[in-house]
Design a protein around this motif. Structure first.
Motif: not given
Ligand code: PLP
Length: 394
Positions: A84-85, A247-248, A267-272
């Motif tokens: 989800l983005q 993603a870590h 893996r393809f998400m970033q932060g909160t």
């Protein structure tokens, strides 16, 4: 209501409060809000108010998987392949960040019928080395498939294209485009914003590399939740440079230095993540899954055909494909004084929008009735007659 007797999708009408007050024909822009969103948002507030920070562990963290899989189920995506983005533009950024534009294979091929935000994003990648080849339409409705296919060559890296064109509702032959892209080693980023929820999408049958879109139109979710499907074999090896701690592989170790990528979908998400957006998305997704896109599509074809029939009877210009197999859920009609007509329709609670060179856009969804279609066009007749424009003139 004759409709109610033989249209079992109308059993969902009572789930959408705005249908009691308006003729809602704008699902290409913002779907009607399901009643269940009130409870869902309440649940979010309750969790925050009563569980505080524990809500992350108990519910919120894994909600990205729950909502991603609900969306994935509508496009036949395997579990955990949808992240989800925030919006479709940020989905493009994640995809772009997986690739290097410094080599010979650095061409991005797309059509001028893409949604402008997607276009602006890729045009801006010229400064990162991307060579852009924008393939143009002649008629403002579609770009011939052959023209797109011919533009995809051995130096093409990415092909970001819309499934259903937002301007004209034209359904692209995406299978042929994906096949050509794969033949020469390019990847396709399919924008399914104007299809998913209304037109069947099967990412596995298409063998598409990436699929993106948002929930706020045909999926009856709210703003702030978009989806990025990554084909699982790519999902194992791609390393997005637009990345963050989600993603870590072990985010709570808070390790120093470069990331060690975990598995999809994180893996393809970033932060909160946008947790309230997930809550607003859930009720609509559940309804669409239960109602079934095949049924929704069959009804949509009938409703758009009716709109075209009524426009033809009046001699109005229809800016949508005539072939139902190539037509999505929207019919743009350019009647006389169409901009003023659209404004008066809104004043009369017939919710539509207007676009230059397209006209008034009518986008009925599974919750609309055939009677509403007739009523919307009759309202246009009344408005035109008040303006002194005789029916049948253009
Ligand atoms: C086909 C398509 N792509 C993208 C968008 C919007 O992109 P974003 O989510 O970045 O606002 C729209 C919105 O109308 C659209 O119709």
């Amino acid at each position: 209501m004759a409709d109610l007797a033989n249209d079992d999708l109308l059993r969902y009408r009572s789930e959408f409060p705005i249908l009691e007050r308006t003729t809602y024909m704008i699902s290409n822009s913002l779907g009607a809000m399901p009643r269940g969103v009130y409870d869902s948002v309440h649940e979010y507030c309750d969790a925050w108010a009563s569980r505080g920070v524990r809500a992350w562990e108990e519910k919120w963290w894994m909600m990205a998987c729950e909502v991603g899989d609900l969306i994935g189920g509508i496009m036949n995506a395997p579990a955990n392949s949808v992240s989800l983005q925030l919006n479709v533009t940020s989905c493009q950024a994640v995809v772009a960040s997986c690739f290097d534009f410094s080599g010979k294979r650095n061409k991005v091929v797309y059509s001028d019928m893409n949604f402008p935000s997607v276009m602006y994003f890729w045009e801006a990648q010229r400064s990162r080395g991307a060579r852009i080849n924008m393939v143009r339409t002649d008629d403002g409705v579609h770009v011939p498939t052959e023209r797109l296919i011919d533009a995809i060559d051995e130096e093409t890296l990415l092909v970001p294209i819309s499934h259903v064109v937002f301007r004209s509702s034209y359904i692209k032959d995406v299978k042929a485009i994906i096949e050509k892209a794969h033949k020469v080693g390019a990847h396709v980023v399919l924008d399914a914003f104007q299809s998913l929820g209304n037109v069947p999408v099967d990412v596995q049958a298409l063998n598409v590399d990436f699929a993106v879109g948002g929930v706020l139109k045909w999926l009856c979710g709210g703003p702030g939740t978009s989806y990025l499907y990554v084909r699982p074999d790519l999902g194992k090896k791609l390393e997005p440079k637009f990345t963050g701690w989600f993603a870590h592989q072990n985010p709570f170790a808070f390790e120093i230095g470069p990331s060690k990528y975990g598995d999809q979908p994180f893996r393809f998400m970033q932060g909160t993540s946008n947790v309230p957006g997930f809550y607003t998305a859930l009720p609509g997704l559940k309804i669409i899954r239960e109602a079934g896109v095949d049924k929704i599509r069959a009804k949509s074809k009938k409703m758009t055909a009716r709109l075209i029939e009524l426009a033809d009877q009046r001699g109005w210009k229809v800016n949508a494909p005539r072939d139902p197999e190539r037509r999505g859920g929207t019919v743009a009609i350019d009647m006389p004084n169409s901009h003023e007509v659209s404004q008066e329709l809104l004043r009369r609670d017939v919710l539509v929008d207007w676009r230059p060179r397209a006209g008034v856009r009518f986008s009925p969804h599974f919750y609309n009735t055939m009677e509403e279609i007739d009523r919307a066009i009759q309202t246009v007749d009344e408005i035109l007659s008040k303006m002194g424009v005789a029916a049948g003139t253009r």
